[in-house]
Write a protein that holds these residues in place. Structure first.
Motif, short mmCIF file in Angstrom:
data_model
loop_
_atom_site.label_atom_id
_atom_site.label_comp_id
_atom_site.label_asym_id
_atom_site.label_seq_id
_atom_site.Cartn_x
_atom_site.Cartn_y
_atom_site.Cartn_z
N ALA A 164 0.83 -1.21 0.00
CA ALA A 164 0.00 0.00 0.00
C ALA A 164 0.86 1.26 0.00
CB ALA A 164 -0.93 -0.01 1.21
N SER A 165 1.94 1.25 0.77
CA SER A 165 2.79 2.44 0.83
C SER A 165 3.49 2.70 -0.51
CB SER A 165 3.82 2.31 1.95
OG SER A 165 4.62 1.16 1.74
N MET B 194 3.38 6.17 -5.72
CA MET B 194 3.52 6.20 -7.18
C MET B 194 2.81 7.40 -7.77
SD MET B 194 2.75 2.43 -8.57
CE MET B 194 3.51 1.01 -7.90
N ASP B 195 3.25 7.77 -8.98
CA ASP B 195 2.53 8.79 -9.75
C ASP B 195 1.26 8.16 -10.31
OD1 ASP B 195 4.54 10.63 -9.34
OD2 ASP B 195 5.60 10.11 -11.19
N THR B 196 0.28 9.00 -10.61
CA THR B 196 -0.98 8.45 -11.12
C THR B 196 -0.80 7.81 -12.49
OG1 THR B 196 -1.53 10.65 -11.97
CG2 THR B 196 -2.47 10.03 -9.84
N LEU C 125 -5.31 -4.91 -1.79
CA LEU C 125 -4.70 -3.59 -1.80
C LEU C 125 -5.58 -2.57 -1.10
CD1 LEU C 125 -2.25 -2.00 -2.75
CD2 LEU C 125 -3.52 -1.48 -4.83
N ILE C 126 -6.88 -2.64 -1.31
CA ILE C 126 -7.80 -1.72 -0.62
C ILE C 126 -7.71 -1.91 0.88
CG2 ILE C 126 -10.26 -1.27 -0.19
CD1 ILE C 126 -10.71 -1.72 -3.19
N THR C 127 -7.68 -3.14 1.33
CA THR C 127 -7.57 -3.41 2.77
C THR C 127 -6.27 -2.85 3.33
OG1 THR C 127 -8.86 -5.42 2.46
CG2 THR C 127 -7.64 -5.23 4.51
N GLU D 219 -3.42 1.34 6.49
CA GLU D 219 -2.37 2.35 6.59
C GLU D 219 -2.96 3.73 6.82
OE1 GLU D 219 1.10 4.02 3.73
OE2 GLU D 219 0.93 1.84 3.97
N ALA D 220 -4.07 4.02 6.15
CA ALA D 220 -4.69 5.34 6.31
C ALA D 220 -5.37 5.49 7.66
CB ALA D 220 -5.70 5.57 5.19
#
Length: 136
Positions: free
Chosen positions: A34-35, A40-42, A60-62, A67-68
């Motif tokens: 996730a980090s 990364m750039d879009t 990845l969403i989890t 992290e957020a």
């Protein structure tokens, strides 16, 4: 000569099996954390997202939510709101596409029945003309 013909299938099969690429193995994809993904750039992240499977996206969403959540405690409410709004928008876009698809199907049905009616009418007219010619 007979011996050559007997060994030919074995030779061909061995060549096929030796030089055949292994389709069962998928090319190894780099798994992003996730980090790494958030840094990364879009332009770099969109092609990666497009190639993800449903399970990879869910993982990845989890990870991103975990992290957020360390930085922002109410991230779950924010995520729920955003995902709900995105689903509403997706449903509206699908409804627009469905309406246009119904219009296309209706138009195709109209054209098909018009052509079928014309063909039947013209056949009927030709049959009457042939009967008139045969009766004369």
């Amino acid at each position: 000569m007979n011996r050559i013909l007997q060994t030919m299938p074995i030779f061909l099969l061995s060549v096929i099996f030796l030089y055949q690429p292994n389709f069962a193995q998928e090319p190894s994809k780099k798994q992003y954390t996730a980090s790494e993904f958030l840094q990364m750039d879009t332009e770099e992240s969109f092609p990666i997202v497009e190639k993800m499977t449903r399970n990879e996206a869910a993982v990845l969403i989890t990870q991103i939510r975990q992290e957020a959540k360390q930085k922002y405690a109410d991230i779950d409410k924010f995520y729920l709101l955003i995902s709900h709004l995105e689903s509403i928008r997706a449903i509206q876009e699908e409804q627009k596409r469905l309406k246009s698809l119904h219009f296309v199907y209706g138009l195709a049905l109209f054209l098909f029945t018009a052509i079928l009616g014309y063909v039947l009418f013209s056949q009927r007219k030709v049959i009457k003309e042939l009967q008139n010619l045969l009766d004369s």
